[in-house]
Design an enzyme around this catalytic site. Structure first.
Site, PDB file in Angstrom:
ATOM      1  N   LEU A 158      43.644   2.920 -83.311  1.00 54.25           N
ATOM      2  CA  LEU A 158      44.681   2.862 -84.355  1.00 54.25           C
ATOM      3  C   LEU A 158      44.334   1.745 -85.457  1.00 54.25           C
ATOM      4  O   LEU A 158      44.782   1.093 -85.758  1.00 54.25           O
ATOM      5  CB  LEU A 158      45.990   2.266 -83.855  1.00 54.25           C
ATOM      6  N   ASP A 178      40.911  10.821 -77.408  1.00 52.02           N
ATOM      7  CA  ASP A 178      39.897   9.795 -77.801  1.00 52.02           C
ATOM      8  C   ASP A 178      39.750   9.704 -79.232  1.00 52.02           C
ATOM      9  O   ASP A 178      38.618   9.353 -79.971  1.00 52.02           O
ATOM     10  CB  ASP A 178      38.443  10.090 -77.071  1.00 52.02           C
TER      11      ASP A 178
END
Lengths: 416, 319, 169
Positions: A65, A298
Site C-alpha cells: 500500500l 501480490d
C-alpha cells in the site's frame, strides 16, 4: 444501518452455501440473516443484486500500500475487504508504534481492513529479532521478511523458535539468497534464448527444504508465500501431509502466465519470484484447484519511470488489487474449477491461513461482502484503476467480472 | 506477436536480433553487403545513399572498435555521424533511457545505433519510437547485454559464405563462453535460419546456457570431439568482465581444455576456417600460431563488417 | 501512334544497327559500360559486334538513385564492376530504354566516383520520351510512344537472344 442485499446468487464457500435469488440481511455491522429475514428486521437500505454473485469480501494475502489512500480505495473497488500488507514499506515495519499508526490510518480511511505483517527481524536485515510480541499487540497478524531471504540460518532458527514460543506465525518467501541474487528471470528456455540471467528452481526448493526442516525442529507455524515452481509446491504438499503446520499461497499472475510471456523483453512480465515454465504453472494451478494453496494478488504498484526500462532494470511486480477477482475467475474457467471453489481461494482459505473470523457469510460474522457481476466485461485501462500502480501485463485487455458493491463492517464502501 | 523488426509490409525497419528474421532477409543483407564490398575497394569509398541523414551512435557500454566500424560505415553512406558516449554518471543524473531517446528525436535523428549492457534495451527503444509515432526513425542493435549482436552475426555469416559458399553442407563449431555471449546467440540463430545442418557448442558446463539443444545446437564438453570434421570454428573471447565468480578456476586451465591450439585445430577439416569476433586473448582462448596462421580469417571479418553494417543501415533507412 | 504488343521490333536486329552507329567512334578507343540488366546484355552484344578487347563495365545504380526516400533500397543490387581505369577514358554508357533520364544521371554520378572520364556518351536501343532531366542519347535509337501505364521490358531468352516485351499494354 440495516441493509438487505436481495436477488443475488449467495455463495459462502466456507459453509457450502450456494443459493440463487437469496437475500443477505445486515445490521450493526454483522450478518444477521441469510435467506430469511430475522424477526422484526426492517431494511433502511436495499441493494439489488440481480444477475450478481454475493460473496464474502476478498481477503488479499499480499498487497503493498505505497500511497495508502489510493490503494485502499483500489482494494474495495476490487472487492477486497481485508489486505495483508508485507512489512517492506519504507521504513520497514519493525516498531510497534509504526504498526499502531498503520492500523489506525487504515481505520481512519475506513475502507478495506489493514492487516499488517510485522518485520521478523530489525530493518528486515535477517540478523536481530524485532519485538514480535509488541508488534502483535499493535495489530500485526504475523511476521515476515517480505521477499528478503534470511541468509543466516541460525538467525532464522532462533526467530522461528521465538515466534513458536508465543504461537505466532511466520510468513516467508522461499528464495535462496545466493542462487537468486544475480538472476532476473526463470532459468529456462526463454532466459537462455534471450540472454537473461537465470534464477534456477533450486533457489526455491533449497529454501523450501530448509524452512520445512526448521518447522519440524521448532514447531513454528509457517506460511510460505508466492510459490513459483512445481518442485517447490511438491515439497510443501508432502510436508503438509506429514502434518506440519505449513500453508502456502500463489500469486494470481503465476497461475496465468509463464516465462513465454516475457515475449520481446516485456518489463511487465518481470516478477519476484520469476514467472516459470508451463509445467510449473500447471502444477501451481492443479494444487490451487485441489485446495492446497490460497491465491493472492501480490499487488505491487510501480511507476512508469521504474517500469519502462530494459527488463533487467525494471522494478518487478504488477498492480493486482483491482484485477484479483476477474483474473481468479479467468483462471477458474481455464482450470475447470467451480465458482464457489475458486472464491474459496480468495476468501475462506486466506481467512483460515490468517486464523481470523472472516471470509464467510455466516450469521453473526462481520459483514464484509463483495457483490459482483461475473459476466460483466470491462477494459483494463489506466483510467479504470484507482490504484497508483498502472503496471500490468494485461493493460488493454478485457476483464470479465466486475465488482458492483463492496461492504466492510456492514457499510457500503464502494459502489460502481 | 508482431515482429518488431519488420514493418507491416514485412520489410526490415529495425535490426534488433538475427532471431525471427526470415532467411530471405538475411540473404538480402548479405547480397547487399557484397555490393558494398565493391564500394569499399574503390578510391572514392562513398555512395550518396544516406546523404543528409543523421546517424546517432548511442553507446551506453564502451566499445571503441564497434563504434568505429559503425562510424566508418555510416560515413561511407554519406551520413552525418554523431557519437554519444552515455556514461553511468549522466543516467545517474536522473534521465531515463527513454527521456534520452525523446531528446535525440527532437534533434532530427534518423537512425540510432545502440549498444547497452541490458538485454532488451533496443526493443524498448523501438517500441517507444512506435508508440510516439516515429516509425521513420530506425534502430540498429550494436549489442545488448547477453542477448544479441546481430551485425556481428551477419558479418560472421558473410565470412562463412565468402569462404565456404554453401551453408547447407557445413559443420560449424562455436567455442567458449556462450552463456554470456551475444555474438554466440546471434550466430546460432543466423546459422540455423540459413540452413546449416550441424551447429555445435563447445565449452565447460558452467559457460553453456541450459536448453541449448532447444535452439538446435549439439553440445560438446570435449573440444577434440566437438571439432572433429568441422568446416568453421568460431572462437569466443573469454570475457573476464562478464563473469562474477565461481565459473572457471583459471585462464590457464581453460586454455588447456578449450584453447584453440594447432593440435586442436587439426581435429577439424584441413581447410576449416578460424573466426573470432575480437578482441582476442592470445594464450587464453587462442594460440598465437593459430591466430596468425593461414586458416584464420579474423582480419577479413573486420573488413566484411564495414560492408555488412553499410548494408544494414541502408536497408533499414529506406523502409 | 502508341505501340501494340504484336508489332514489337527485333531487339537483336536493333543491336546490329546500334553497333553500326557506334563504329565510327571506335578511333577514340571507347569503353562500354552497361547498366544492369538490359544495358549489360546489350553491351555484351556490342562488344562482340565491334570487336573490342576490353571487358565491359557493369554498373548497378541502386546506391545513386534519387528515389531512396520513397522506395528504399532495391532488394536486388549487384556489385558494380569497372575492370578498366575510368580516368581520361571515352565511355559509352549502354542501357535498354531511355525514359526520364534519372537512371542515366545516377550512372554518370557513379562513374565519376571512379575517376574523370574524357567523355561520356549514351547508347540505348529504345527512347520512349518523357524526359525529366536534360539528358539525351548520343546515337540513333527506336523512338516509341507507350500507352499510359505501359512498360517496355527487354528480356533474354534461355538461348541467350534478346527480345522486347510490352507490359500493361
Amino acid at each position: 444501518m440495516n441493509i438487505e442485499i436481495s436477488n443475488g446468487r449467495v455463495i459462502c464457500p466456507k459453509n457450502g452455501v450456494d443459493r440463487d435469488n437469496a437475500s443477505v440481511y445486515i445490521a450493526h455491522g454483522r450478518i444477521v440473516g441469510l435467506g430469511e429475514a430475522p424477526k422484526g428486521f426492517v431494511a433502511t437500505q436495499k441493494v439489488d443484486a440481480s444477475g450478481c454473485v454475493v460473496s464474502p469480501g476478498l481477503i488479499d494475502l499480499g498487497a503493498r500500500l505505497n500511497s495508502i489512500e489510493a490503494e485502499l480505495a483500489a482494494a474495495v473497488a476490487g472487492g477486497v475487504t481485508s489486505v495483508v500488507v508485507p512489512p517492506d514499506a519504507d521504513p520497514p515495519l519493525d516498531e510497534p508504534e509504526l504498526a499502531d499508526r498503520r492500523v489506525h490510518r487504515g481505520e481512519e480511511i475506513g475502507k478495506a481492513r489493514v492487516l499488517p505483517l510485522g518485520a521478523l527481524t530489525l530493518g528486515l536485515k535477517g540478523e536481530r529479532l524485532a519485538e514480535l510480541a509488541g508488534l502483535k499487540k499493535a495489530g500485526c497478524v504475523a511476521f515476515s521478511q517480505a521477499s528478503r531471504p534470511v541468509v543466516d540460518t541460525e538467525a532464522l532458527l532462533r526467530a522461528m523458535e521465538y515466534a513458536a514460543t508465543f504461537g505466532f506465525a511466520v510468513w516467508l518467501q522461499p528464495q535462496d539468497h545466493w542462487l537468486s541474487r544475480s538472476g532476473i528471470a526463470h532459468e529456462g528456455e526463454v532466459a537462455s534464448r534471450l540472454g537473461l540471467a537465470g534464477i534456477p528452481v533450486a533457489a526455491e526448493t533449497i529454501a523450501v527444504g530448509s524452512i520445512i526442516q526448521l518447522v519440524r525442529d521448532t514447531g513454528c507455524r509457517v506460511h510460505l508465500t508466492r510459490i513459483s515452481s512445481a518442485a517447490g509446491m511438491s515439497l510443501i504438499q508432502r510436508a503438509a501431509k506429514e502434518g506440519l503446520p505449513i500453508s502456502c499461497d500463489v500469486g494470481i499472475h503465476h497461475l496465468l502466465l509463464t516465462e513465454n510471456d516475457i515475449g520481446y523483453f516485456n518489463p511487465h512480465a518481470r516478477f519476484v519470484p520469476p514467472l516459470r515454465a508451463q509445467g510449473d504453472r500447471q502444477a501451481l494451478s492443479d494444487v490451487a484447484a485441489a485446495g492446497g494453496a490460497a491465491i493472492c494478488s501480490d499487488h505491487t504498484p510501480v511507476g512508469a519511470d521504474d517500469k519502462l526500462l530494459p527488463f533487467g532494470e525494471a522494478k518487478p511486480g504488477a498492480t493486482g488489487l483491482e484485477v484479483l477477482l476477474p483474473l481468479t475467475l479467468k483462471w477458474a474457467e481455464a482450470a475447470g474449477v467451480s465458482l464457489p471453489a475458486a472464491l474459496a481461494r480468495i476468501t475462506s482459505a486466506p481467512a483460515e491461513i490468517l486464523g481470523v473470523d472472516g471470509g464467510s457469510l455466516a450469521v453473526g460474522a462481520p459483514a464484509d461482502i463483495c457483490v459482483f457481476d461475473p459476466q460483466a466485461s470491462w477494459q483494463l485501462a489506466p483510467e479504470a484503476l484507482r490504484s497508483r500502480g498502472k503496471n500490468s501485463p494485461w493493460m488493454g485487455y478485457m476483464m470479465t467480472g466486475k465488482v458492483m458493491h463492496t461492504l466492510v463492517d456492514g457499510r457500503i464502501v464502494y459502489s460502481t | 506477436m508482431h515482429n518488431p523488426q519488420l514493418n507491416n509490409k514485412g520489410e526490415l525497419t529495425h535490426l534488433l536480433s538475427t532471431e525471427g528474421l526470415p532467411a530471405a532477409i538475411l540473404t538480402q543483407i548479405l547480397d547487399t553487403a557484397a555490393s558494398f564490398m565493391e564500394v569499399s575497394s574503390r578510391d572514392v569509398k562513398k555512395v550518396p545513399l544516406l546523404r543528409g541523414k543523421s546517424v546517432f551512435n548511442l553507446f551506453f557500454e564502451n566499445s571503441t572498435r564497434t563504434r568505429t566500424t559503425f562510424e566508418i560505415a555510416a560515413k561511407r553512406l554519406s551520413a552525418d555521424v554523431i557519437n554519444l558516449d552515455i556514461t553511468r554518471s549522466s543516467t545517474a543524473k536522473g534521465e531515463t533511457l527513454l527521456d534520452t531517446i525523446d531528446n535525440l528525436c527532437a534533434m532530427d535523428a534518423n537512425l540510432f545505433v545502440v549498444r547497452h549492457a541490458s538485454s532488451g534495451a533496443p526493443y524498448l527503444i523501438a517500441e517507444h519510437l512506435h508508440k510516439i509515432g516515429r516509425d521513420d526513425i530506425h534502430v540498429v542493435n550494436a549489442g545488448d547485454g547477453r542477448h544479441a549482436h546481430p551485425t556481428q552475426g551477419l558479418l560472421d555469416m558473410y565470412t562463412i559464405r565468402h569462404y565456404k559458399k554453401d551453408f547447407t553442407q557445413l559443420r560449424v563449431a562455436i567455442v567458449g563462453d556462450i552463456l554470456h555471449s551475444r555474438v554466440a546467440r546471434s550466430d546460432i540463430h543466423a546459422l540455423t535460419t540459413l540452413g546449416v545442418p550441424e551447429v555445435r557448442a563447445i565449452g565447460p558446463e558452467t559457460l553453456l546456457p541450459k536448453y541449448l539443444d532447444k535452439l538446435g545446437v549439439h553440445v560438446y564438453h570435449d573440444m577434440a570431439e566437438g571439432l572433429r570434421d568441422c568446416d568453421v570454428v568460431i572462437m569466443l573471447r573469454l570475457q573476464n568482465e562478464r563473469m562474477n565468480g565461481a565459473l572457471l578456476p583459471s585462464a590457464g586451465e581453460y586454455f588447456r581444455h578449450y584453447g584453440l591450439t594447432p593440435h586442436m585445430l587439426a581435429m577439424a577439416k584441413p581447410d576449416a576456417i578460424v573466426m573470432h569476433p575480437g578482441p582476442m586473448n592470445r594464450g587464453v582462448e587462442i594460440h598465437s600460431a593459430v591466430a596468425d596462421g593461414p586458416q584464420a580469417v579474423i582480419l577479413p571479418q573486420v573488413t566484411f563488417g564495414i560492408a555488412v553494417r553499410m548494408a544494414v543501415m541502408s536497408i533499414v533507412a529506406g523502409n | 501512334m502508341t505501340l501494340l504488343p504484336d508489332s514489337l521490333p527485333d531487339a537483336e536486329a536493333q543491336c546490329l544497327q546500334l553497333a553500326e552507329a557506334i563504329r565510327p567512334s571506335l578511333s577514340k578507343n571507347p569503353a562500354l559500360v552497361g547498366i544492369f540488366s538490359g544495358g549489360v546484355w546489350i553491351a555484351e552484344r556490342l562488344r562482340a559486334l565491334l570487336g573490342l578487347s576490353d571487358d565491359i563495365g557493369m554498373i548497378d545504380v541502386s546506391f545513386y538513385r534519387d528515389d531512396f526516400a520513397e522506395k528504399g533500397l532495391h532488394p536486388q543490387c549487384r556489385p558494380t564492376t569497372i575492370p578498366f581505369d575510368v580516368q581520361d577514358r571515352h565511355i559509352i554508357l549502354v542501357d535498354d530504354v531511355l525514359y526520364t533520364g534519372r537512371t542515366t544521371r545516377a550512372a554518370i554520378n557513379e562513374l565519376f566516383d571512379y575517376g574523370r572520364p574524357a567523355s561520356v556518351q549514351l547508347a540505348v536501343l529504345a527512347d520512349r520520351g518523357g524526359r525529366e532531366l536534360p539528358i539525351d542519347k548520343s546515337f540513333p535509337a527506336w523512338d516509341v510512344t507507350l500507352a499510359e501505364g505501359a512498360n517496355l521490358v527487354l528480356e533474354r531468352n534461355p538461348q541467350g537472344l534478346l527480345a522486347w516485351r510490352l507490359e500493361n499494354a
